[in-house]
Design a protein around this motif. Structure first.
Motif, PDB file in Angstrom:
ATOM      1  N   ARG A   1       0.119 -10.856  -0.876  1.00  0.00           N
ATOM      2  CA  ARG A   1      -0.667  -9.653  -1.156  1.00  0.00           C
ATOM      3  C   ARG A   1      -2.167  -9.953  -1.115  1.00  0.00           C
TER       4      ARG A   1
ATOM      5  N   LYS B   1      -4.715  -8.129   1.469  1.00  0.00           N
ATOM      6  CA  LYS B   1      -5.850  -7.336   0.989  1.00  0.00           C
ATOM      7  C   LYS B   1      -7.135  -7.741   1.701  1.00  0.00           C
TER       8      LYS B   1
ATOM      9  N   GLN C   1       6.067   3.523   2.094  1.00  0.00           N
ATOM     10  CA  GLN C   1       5.840   3.250   0.673  1.00  0.00           C
ATOM     11  C   GLN C   1       6.331   1.862   0.271  1.00  0.00           C
TER      12      GLN C   1
ATOM     13  N   PHE D   1       3.734  -0.720   1.424  1.00  0.00           N
ATOM     14  CA  PHE D   1       2.539  -0.748   0.583  1.00  0.00           C
ATOM     15  C   PHE D   1       2.788  -1.500  -0.718  1.00  0.00           C
ATOM     16  N   PHE D   2       4.000  -1.375  -1.262  1.00  0.00           N
ATOM     17  CA  PHE D   2       4.305  -2.101  -2.490  1.00  0.00           C
ATOM     18  C   PHE D   2       4.468  -3.589  -2.215  1.00  0.00           C
TER      19      PHE D   2
ATOM     20  N   TYR E   1       0.931  -1.511  -4.175  1.00  0.00           N
ATOM     21  CA  TYR E   1       0.776  -0.097  -4.527  1.00  0.00           C
ATOM     22  C   TYR E   1       2.152   0.559  -4.655  1.00  0.00           C
ATOM     23  N   GLU E   2       2.330   1.324  -5.716  1.00  0.00           N
ATOM     24  CA  GLU E   2       3.593   2.015  -5.948  1.00  0.00           C
ATOM     25  C   GLU E   2       3.443   3.517  -5.687  1.00  0.00           C
ATOM     26  N   THR E   3       4.483   4.105  -5.126  1.00  0.00           N
ATOM     27  CA  THR E   3       4.555   5.550  -4.926  1.00  0.00           C
ATOM     28  C   THR E   3       5.469   6.129  -5.993  1.00  0.00           C
TER      29      THR E   3
ATOM     30  N   MET F   1      -0.556   8.320  -3.192  1.00  0.00           N
ATOM     31  CA  MET F   1      -0.705   6.865  -3.152  1.00  0.00           C
ATOM     32  C   MET F   1      -1.725   6.460  -2.098  1.00  0.00           C
TER      33      MET F   1
ATOM     34  N   VAL G   1      -5.320   6.634  -3.224  1.00  0.00           N
ATOM     35  CA  VAL G   1      -5.719   5.487  -4.043  1.00  0.00           C
ATOM     36  C   VAL G   1      -6.069   4.308  -3.143  1.00  0.00           C
ATOM     37  N   VAL G   2      -5.234   4.061  -2.134  1.00  0.00           N
ATOM     38  CA  VAL G   2      -5.494   2.975  -1.188  1.00  0.00           C
ATOM     39  C   VAL G   2      -6.828   3.191  -0.480  1.00  0.00           C
TER      40      VAL G   2
ATOM     41  N   ASP H   1      -9.741   2.380  -2.629  1.00  0.00           N
ATOM     42  CA  ASP H   1      -9.914   0.941  -2.826  1.00  0.00           C
ATOM     43  C   ASP H   1     -10.426   0.238  -1.569  1.00  0.00           C
TER      44      ASP H   1
END
Length: 202
Positions: A34, A38, A51, A54-55, A60-62, A80, A83-84, A87
């Motif tokens: 991760r 990033k 989803q 992404f986790f 990231y959680e949906t 979700m 939020v991404v 960031d």
């Protein structure tokens, strides 16, 4: 090496895409993976992932959808993505293909493309009960179809249609590479948008 490539491409204003995938056999430590992902995403323009991706790759959680419907899922997924995007302000768009397996050789297929600047989700026509020959390559073909449309000067609304069309056409042929021509993609987009026979490609 990938990070260096993204950074160098950015210096030359090259449009950069990144398809999120986590492979535990490549990096068993998910948190380490991760952290690496990033760094790469911070130099990406077009991010592709569902989803689960992404986790697994970014953490990231949906939230669970209220009633299990496509619209409820899309609302949760969109929240979700916002939020991404907050960031990672470098992101211009985020997309994914949606494959619902009905059997080993029949699927439902759709795709979405999120325009970060406009905070708008573009949706491709949903194709239902499609017989496929090989499911491999569908995600890559969605991404490449979307990018091809953008390189041709198409809008994001058109690009998601191209991505969905290319993705489903590639799954109709064995192997994870594309033998599909642009004219095939354009014909499939036209067919799907006309509302004619979304339950079968031909």
């Amino acid at each position: 090496m990938a990070l260096e490539a993204y950074q160098e491409a950015g210096k030359h204003e090259v449009f950069r895409s990144f398809d999120l995938n986590y492979r535990s056999k490549v990096e068993p430590d998910k948190e380490k993976a991760r952290a690496i992902n990033k760094q790469i995403v911070s130099h990406t323009d077009f991010l592709v992932g569902n989803q689960g991706d992404f986790f697994d790759t970014l953490g990231y959680e949906t939230r669970p959808s209220a009633d299990g419907s496509f619209d409820a899922w899309l609302e949760a997924y969109s929240d979700m993505l916002r939020v991404v995007a907050k960031d990672f302000p470098n992101l211009k768009m985020i997309g994914t293909q949606l494959r619902g397996a009905l059997s080993a050789d029949r699927i439902n297929w759709a795709a979405v493309l999120y325009d970060v600047a406009e905070d708008k989700m573009h949706r491709a026509v949903v194709r239902e009960n499609i017989e496929i020959a090989d499911r491999t390559g569908g995600g890559d073909s969605f991404a490449s179809g979307t990018i091809a449309a953008l390189l041709s000067g198409k809008s994001l609304a058109d690009a998601v249609q191209w991505g969905a069309a290319h993705g489903i056409l590639v799954q109709e042929t064995p192997g994870d590479f594309s033998m599909v021509k642009q004219s095939d993609v354009e014909a499939e987009v036209k067919r799907a948008l006309s509302g004619g026979g979304v339950s079968a490609l031909r």
